[in-house]
Design an enzyme around this catalytic site. Structure first.
Site, PDB file in Angstrom:
ATOM      1  N   CYS A  19       6.931  28.924 -42.422  1.00 59.15           N
ATOM      2  CA  CYS A  19       5.628  28.253 -42.463  1.00 59.15           C
ATOM      3  C   CYS A  19       4.512  29.234 -42.111  1.00 59.15           C
ATOM      4  CB  CYS A  19       5.647  27.064 -41.489  1.00 59.15           C
ATOM      5  SG  CYS A  19       4.076  26.194 -41.396  1.00 59.15           S
ATOM      6  N   CYS A  40       1.770  27.772 -39.918  1.00 58.31           N
ATOM      7  CA  CYS A  40       2.164  27.631 -38.503  1.00 58.31           C
ATOM      8  C   CYS A  40       2.167  28.977 -37.794  1.00 58.31           C
ATOM      9  CB  CYS A  40       3.569  27.042 -38.395  1.00 58.31           C
ATOM     10  SG  CYS A  40       3.832  25.568 -39.377  1.00 58.31           S
ATOM     11  N   ASP A  41       2.748  30.005 -38.430  1.00 62.84           N
ATOM     12  CA  ASP A  41       3.085  31.234 -37.700  1.00 62.84           C
ATOM     13  C   ASP A  41       2.291  32.472 -38.122  1.00 62.84           C
ATOM     14  OD1 ASP A  41       4.985  29.750 -36.361  1.00 62.84           O
ATOM     15  OD2 ASP A  41       6.593  30.261 -37.754  1.00 62.84           O
TER      16      ASP A  41
HETATM   17  C1  FAD Z   1      10.279  26.524 -37.047  1.00 64.85           C
HETATM   18  C2  FAD Z   1       9.147  25.587 -37.423  1.00 64.85           C
HETATM   19  C3  FAD Z   1       7.905  25.793 -36.853  1.00 64.85           C
HETATM   20  C4  FAD Z   1       6.868  24.924 -37.149  1.00 64.85           C
HETATM   21  N1  FAD Z   1       5.656  25.143 -36.564  1.00 64.85           N
HETATM   22  C5  FAD Z   1       4.644  24.299 -36.807  1.00 64.85           C
HETATM   23  C6  FAD Z   1       3.370  24.485 -36.174  1.00 64.85           C
HETATM   24  O1  FAD Z   1       3.176  25.429 -35.394  1.00 64.85           O
HETATM   25  N2  FAD Z   1       2.380  23.594 -36.482  1.00 64.85           N
HETATM   26  C7  FAD Z   1       2.551  22.557 -37.356  1.00 64.85           C
HETATM   27  O2  FAD Z   1       1.622  21.774 -37.553  1.00 64.85           O
HETATM   28  N3  FAD Z   1       3.734  22.375 -37.988  1.00 64.85           N
HETATM   29  C8  FAD Z   1       4.774  23.213 -37.731  1.00 64.85           C
HETATM   30  N4  FAD Z   1       5.971  23.028 -38.382  1.00 64.85           N
HETATM   31  C9  FAD Z   1       6.089  21.955 -39.366  1.00 64.85           C
HETATM   32  C10 FAD Z   1       6.282  20.604 -38.641  1.00 64.85           C
HETATM   33  O3  FAD Z   1       7.322  20.719 -37.694  1.00 64.85           O
HETATM   34  C11 FAD Z   1       6.561  19.487 -39.648  1.00 64.85           C
HETATM   35  O4  FAD Z   1       5.493  19.393 -40.559  1.00 64.85           O
HETATM   36  C12 FAD Z   1       6.745  18.153 -38.945  1.00 64.85           C
HETATM   37  O5  FAD Z   1       7.770  18.217 -37.981  1.00 64.85           O
HETATM   38  C13 FAD Z   1       7.057  17.038 -39.940  1.00 64.85           C
HETATM   39  O6  FAD Z   1       7.254  15.867 -39.218  1.00 64.85           O
HETATM   40  P1  FAD Z   1       8.092  14.637 -39.808  1.00 64.85           P
HETATM   41  O7  FAD Z   1       8.137  13.649 -38.693  1.00 64.85           O
HETATM   42  O8  FAD Z   1       7.539  14.228 -41.106  1.00 64.85           O
HETATM   43  O9  FAD Z   1       9.540  15.193 -40.125  1.00 64.85           O
HETATM   44  P2  FAD Z   1      10.604  16.019 -39.262  1.00 64.85           P
HETATM   45  O10 FAD Z   1       9.974  16.760 -38.148  1.00 64.85           O
HETATM   46  O11 FAD Z   1      11.393  16.781 -40.267  1.00 64.85           O
HETATM   47  O12 FAD Z   1      11.503  14.869 -38.612  1.00 64.85           O
HETATM   48  C14 FAD Z   1      12.361  14.104 -39.400  1.00 64.85           C
HETATM   49  C15 FAD Z   1      13.514  13.631 -38.543  1.00 64.85           C
HETATM   50  O13 FAD Z   1      14.299  12.731 -39.317  1.00 64.85           O
HETATM   51  C16 FAD Z   1      15.660  12.932 -39.005  1.00 64.85           C
HETATM   52  N5  FAD Z   1      16.457  12.462 -40.140  1.00 64.85           N
HETATM   53  C17 FAD Z   1      16.485  12.950 -41.404  1.00 64.85           C
HETATM   54  N6  FAD Z   1      17.312  12.221 -42.183  1.00 64.85           N
HETATM   55  C18 FAD Z   1      17.820  11.235 -41.386  1.00 64.85           C
HETATM   56  C19 FAD Z   1      18.745  10.173 -41.612  1.00 64.85           C
HETATM   57  N7  FAD Z   1      19.314   9.964 -42.802  1.00 64.85           N
HETATM   58  N8  FAD Z   1      19.063   9.376 -40.565  1.00 64.85           N
HETATM   59  C20 FAD Z   1      18.503   9.569 -39.332  1.00 64.85           C
HETATM   60  N9  FAD Z   1      17.626  10.567 -39.073  1.00 64.85           N
HETATM   61  C21 FAD Z   1      17.279  11.388 -40.090  1.00 64.85           C
HETATM   62  C22 FAD Z   1      15.775  14.436 -38.771  1.00 64.85           C
HETATM   63  O14 FAD Z   1      16.900  14.727 -37.935  1.00 64.85           O
HETATM   64  C23 FAD Z   1      14.435  14.750 -38.097  1.00 64.85           C
HETATM   65  O15 FAD Z   1      14.546  14.726 -36.675  1.00 64.85           O
HETATM   66  C24 FAD Z   1       7.052  23.875 -38.079  1.00 64.85           C
HETATM   67  C25 FAD Z   1       8.307  23.684 -38.681  1.00 64.85           C
HETATM   68  C26 FAD Z   1       9.349  24.521 -38.340  1.00 64.85           C
HETATM   69  C27 FAD Z   1      10.708  24.305 -38.970  1.00 64.85           C
END
Ligand code: FAD
Length: 313
Positions: free
Chosen positions: A134, A137-138
């Site tokens: 990302c 992010c980084d």
């Molecule tokens: C290493 C890294 C660094 C990042 N740094 C930043 C940053 O500095 N700033 C920023 O704004 N964004 C950052 N991001 C991006 C950010 O983390 C994501 O945009 C955000 O987490 C998305 O949120 P979400 O809730 O949509 O999904 P997710 O965070 O992906 O959460 C989805 C959850 O659903 C669960 N899940 C999936 N399928 C199922 C299922 N079938 N049954 C039950 N549970 C399930 C998963 O286990 C997960 O915990 C980073 C991402 C990564 C990987």
């Protein structure tokens, strides 16, 4: 079978925010998460672009805080993987999970996405220590450093241009001899003196001791290997939305992202989508949080229209 007003699938920032809103609104709410609540951000060493934390905060601390706040108002959290959604009775939807079946009037799908990995040696070891997925992010952590971007599509070139604003030098490593990115992006990239293209080349290994210091490359045409010294590599070879278990009930785009409008409403009545799993999501924590709030408010409105509520108080 346990019945709920709302079931939220996924405990990342989108799902936890949705759970905070629905439980605080008095809906009987359940969040199903297959792993640790917090989602992808638990892998972020430092989050500097989420408002409210002027010194930044580790992703796992931010995830814990969101989790604590969400359960404070009665949100139930069960560790389970959701396997599928089908028609329920008496509630509209039945959710099959590894911890049994649950029923709900409304569902918020916040299952996020996963970045596609290269699968090369050292990639996992240096993830968060030079290997990133990302640039937004980084990128800032690599001010005045030399970095590489892997990929040739719109995301890779957008990332490279963004990184060019901070980094000293940006190498674009692409396994083909030409880009797939749109014409305008290509023109901007070719005109940027900080960007240098390494064509027909793949990464064989991420190198370093404690942190990334370079990449072992291989030219796919000549087979010639070389070492490129960089402080960071941004892998932009696509991402996979976690939507495969919901494809029977939701409209997905070609990339597998859920199609939803600005109120997070999908084409299936009573099912809402939030966060990275949603089509055109910018994939940021702050956006996922906003999506989660909007989805919860839409779910509340839907449930009120249906006239059946279990209330959590
Ligand atoms: C290493 C890294 C660094 C990042 N740094 C930043 C940053 O500095 N700033 C920023 O704004 N964004 C950052 N991001 C991006 C950010 O983390 C994501 O945009 C955000 O987490 C998305 O949120 P979400 O809730 O949509 O999904 P997710 O965070 O992906 O959460 C989805 C959850 O659903 C669960 N899940 C999936 N399928 C199922 C299922 N079938 N049954 C039950 N549970 C399930 C998963 O286990 C997960 O915990 C980073 C991402 C990564 C990987």
């Amino acid at each position: 079978m346990e019945q709920y007003d709302t079931i939220i699938i996924g405990g990342g920032p989108a799902g936890l925010t949705a759970g905070l809103y629905t439980s605080r609104a008095g809906l009987k709410s359940l969040l199903l998460e297959r792993g640790i609540p917090g989602g992808q951000m638990v892998n972020a060493a430092l989050v500097e672009n989420y408002p409210g934390f002027p010194e930044g905060i580790s992703g796992s601390d931010l995830g814990s805080l969101m989790h604590r706040q969400a359960v404070r108002y009665g949100l139930e959290v069960v560790t389970a993987e959701v396997k599928g959604i089908s028609q329920g009775n008496p509630q509209p939807y039945s959710i099959a999970t590894t911890a049994g079946n649950f029923e709900a009037t409304a569902i918020i799908i916040a299952a996020g996405s996963e970045y596609r990995k290269l699968g090369v040696a050292g990639e996992e070891k240096f993830s968060g220590r030079g290997v990133s997925y990302c640039a937004t992010c980084d990128g800032f952590f690599f001010r005045n450093r030399d970095v590489a971007v892997v990929g040739g599509g719109d995301t890779a070139i957008t990332d490279a241009l963004e990184l060019g604003q901070h980094a000293n030098k940006v190498y674009i490593i692409h396994r083909r001899g030409q880009l797939r990115a749109g014409e305008v992006l290509q023109q901007r990239a070719f005109a940027n003196p900080k960007l240098e293209f390494i064509w027909s080349t793949v990464i064989e290994e991420a190198l370093g001791e404690q942190i990334l210091s370079g990449l072992k490359l291989r030219n796919v045409e000549t087979g010639q290997q070389s070492i490129l010294k960089v402080d960071g590599v941004f892998i932009a070879v696509g991402s996979m939305p976690n939507s495969r278990n919901f494809s029977n009930i939701l409209e997905l785009d070609d990339a597998g992202c859920v199609i939803a409008n600005e109120t997070m409403t999908t084409s299936t009545p009573g099912i809402f989508a939030a966060g990275d799993i949603r089509r055109n999501s910018p994939r940021q924590i702050s956006v996922a949080v906003g999506d989660g709030a909007a989805a919860a408010m839409s779910a509340l409105k839907y449930i009120q229209e249906q006239g059946n509520r279990f209330m959590n108080t």
